[in-house]
Design a protein around this motif. Structure first.
Motif, PDB file in Angstrom:
ATOM      1  N   LEU A 194      11.750  59.334  58.356  1.00 61.09           N
ATOM      2  CA  LEU A 194      13.069  58.719  58.429  1.00 61.09           C
ATOM      3  C   LEU A 194      13.367  58.306  59.868  1.00 61.09           C
ATOM      4  O   LEU A 194      13.047  59.038  60.806  1.00 61.09           O
ATOM      5  CB  LEU A 194      14.147  59.702  57.960  1.00 61.09           C
ATOM      6  N   VAL A 195      13.966  57.146  60.034  1.00 57.60           N
ATOM      7  CA  VAL A 195      14.349  56.695  61.368  1.00 57.60           C
ATOM      8  C   VAL A 195      15.795  56.237  61.348  1.00 57.60           C
ATOM      9  O   VAL A 195      16.256  55.609  60.394  1.00 57.60           O
ATOM     10  CB  VAL A 195      13.430  55.553  61.870  1.00 57.60           C
ATOM     11  N   GLU A 227      22.503  65.785  63.896  1.00 54.35           N
ATOM     12  CA  GLU A 227      22.969  66.716  62.858  1.00 54.35           C
ATOM     13  C   GLU A 227      23.077  66.018  61.499  1.00 54.35           C
ATOM     14  O   GLU A 227      22.725  66.606  60.466  1.00 54.35           O
ATOM     15  CB  GLU A 227      24.315  67.312  63.269  1.00 54.35           C
ATOM     16  N   SER A 228      23.549  64.772  61.518  1.00 49.55           N
ATOM     17  CA  SER A 228      23.643  64.009  60.269  1.00 49.55           C
ATOM     18  C   SER A 228      22.259  63.772  59.674  1.00 49.55           C
ATOM     19  O   SER A 228      22.061  63.866  58.457  1.00 49.55           O
ATOM     20  CB  SER A 228      24.341  62.666  60.511  1.00 49.55           C
ATOM     21  N   ALA A 233      18.108  64.651  55.762  1.00 47.01           N
ATOM     22  CA  ALA A 233      16.683  64.869  55.523  1.00 47.01           C
ATOM     23  C   ALA A 233      16.439  66.099  54.665  1.00 47.01           C
ATOM     24  O   ALA A 233      15.571  66.095  53.782  1.00 47.01           O
ATOM     25  CB  ALA A 233      15.948  64.998  56.859  1.00 47.01           C
ATOM     26  N   SER A 234      17.213  67.148  54.914  1.00 49.45           N
ATOM     27  CA  SER A 234      17.001  68.395  54.171  1.00 49.45           C
ATOM     28  C   SER A 234      17.279  68.213  52.681  1.00 49.45           C
ATOM     29  O   SER A 234      16.623  68.823  51.836  1.00 49.45           O
ATOM     30  CB  SER A 234      17.882  69.512  54.737  1.00 49.45           C
ATOM     31  N   THR A 235      18.237  67.341  52.356  1.00 48.60           N
ATOM     32  CA  THR A 235      18.550  67.109  50.941  1.00 48.60           C
ATOM     33  C   THR A 235      17.433  66.346  50.229  1.00 48.60           C
ATOM     34  O   THR A 235      17.354  66.351  49.005  1.00 48.60           O
ATOM     35  CB  THR A 235      19.866  66.321  50.781  1.00 48.60           C
ATOM     36  N   HIS A 242       9.334  64.785  60.874  1.00 51.32           N
ATOM     37  CA  HIS A 242       9.168  63.435  60.338  1.00 51.32           C
ATOM     38  C   HIS A 242      10.473  62.642  60.400  1.00 51.32           C
ATOM     39  O   HIS A 242      10.622  61.626  59.705  1.00 51.32           O
ATOM     40  CB  HIS A 242       8.654  63.490  58.898  1.00 51.32           C
ATOM     41  N   CYS A 243      11.389  63.114  61.246  1.00 50.06           N
ATOM     42  CA  CYS A 243      12.671  62.428  61.432  1.00 50.06           C
ATOM     43  C   CYS A 243      12.784  61.933  62.867  1.00 50.06           C
ATOM     44  O   CYS A 243      12.460  62.662  63.812  1.00 50.06           O
ATOM     45  CB  CYS A 243      13.833  63.370  61.119  1.00 50.06           C
TER      46      CYS A 243
END
Length: 310
Positions: A194-195, A227-228, A233-235, A242-243
């Motif tokens: 994710l970017v 934080e967002s 990402a956790s969801t 990888h973020c």
């Protein structure tokens, strides 16, 4: 898994190597999708033959369509060979290729348009044709623009998101982009990344408000986006490594991260602007795509209706 069942592949008559068709065959092998190889042709000289009747001109046009259909059928058969894939060939006469493609999508309910890009002669950069831009803005289904980058297993897929937004439409698009990237990762045995980019401190604020501390503001914005991103990402089961959260414009940040991780595919959303707003404002997705060296999948927001739909 990717759930595209009908793929429309735009054939490039100027080249022997049909990279869009090759990419579509790869997807079809893994998903069982059917493929239509589509060619839109037009020659203005056939419309200007005033000495011929309407029927005679139509006969001439049909002869050209039949000839191109024979060529396309041979091309398709050579590409498919022993592959157990349902594929057919279709040639239409139309003076605006993008319109013929979109009408074909609307009339026959395709799930994905696959189109190759044109490399700039002698350079590695890519030229995007007006057809490419029209498809990205107006096609009612996702558009996969194919470049030269391979799709190896265990490769990296990059989903471009805007996690710092409170706009409901952008949040919905974030979900759509990420779900699509995850589906491709399962299909291709790849890894989702994710970017997210975020803007720096506006210079005019720092100048006009002496008590304003730009460093504190920057840290606050950065923290908010990190934080967002962690929450988002956790969801979706994407690990922190990888973020990527980086200050800058999307058209700078996304290509730089794609190059850093050697992404095989970038998935991003486009708001589908058209008309004057597209000409004056442009589209972030298009600026991003210009700078990428890998395939790009552009998605429209949920509920998007093509301006060409009746």
């Amino acid at each position: 898994m990717v759930n595209y069942k009908k793929l429309l592949v735009v054939i490039d008559p100027t080249t022997e190597k049909q990279k869009a068709l090759n990419r579509a065959l790869l997807i079809a092998q893994k998903t069982g999708a059917s493929i239509t190889a589509f060619l839109s042709i037009y020659d203005f000289s056939y419309e200007m033959t005033t000495m011929l009747s309407v029927d005679e001109r139509e006969t001439m046009r049909q002869a050209v369509v039949d000839d191109r259909t024979e060529w396309l059928t041979e091309l398709v058969n050579a590409q498919v060979k022993d592959k157990d894939i349902a594929i057919d060939a279709k040639v239409v006469w139309h003076n605006r290729p993008y319109e013929s493609i979109i009408y074909e999508v609307i009339d026959n309910h395709y799930d994905l348009v696959v189109k190759g890009t044109h490399e700039h002669g002698g350079l590695k950069s890519v030229i995007f044709t007006p057809t490419d831009w029209h498809l990205m803005r107006k096609a009612p289904v996702p558009v996969l623009l194919v470049k030269e980058h391979d799709w190896p297993e265990q490769g990296n897929i990059l989903a471009a998101v805007n996690v710092g937004t409170e706009d409901k439409d952008h949040q919905s698009l974030n979900q759509q982009v990420t779900h699509t990237a995850l589906a491709f990762a399962r299909t291709l045995k790849g890894q989702v990344n994710l970017v997210n980019s975020y803007p720096g401190t506006p210079v005019n604020i720092a100048v006009e408000i002496p008590e304003f501390d730009p460093s504190d503001f920057n840290e606050s914005v950065k923290k908010h986006h990190i934080e967002s991103m962690q929450t988002f990402a956790s969801t979706h089961g994407v690990a922190d490594e990888h973020c990527f959260v980086k200050e800058g414009l999307p058209e700078d940040v996304i290509p730089s991260i794609a190059k850093k991780i050697d992404a095989e595919l970038v998935v991003l959303g486009t708001v589908g602007r058209h008309g004057i707003s597209a000409a004056l404002i442009g589209n972030t997705a298009e600026h991003v795509i210009d700078a990428l060296d890998c395939d790009v999948l552009t998605l429209k927001p949920e509920g998007f209706i093509s301006p060409m739909q009746k």
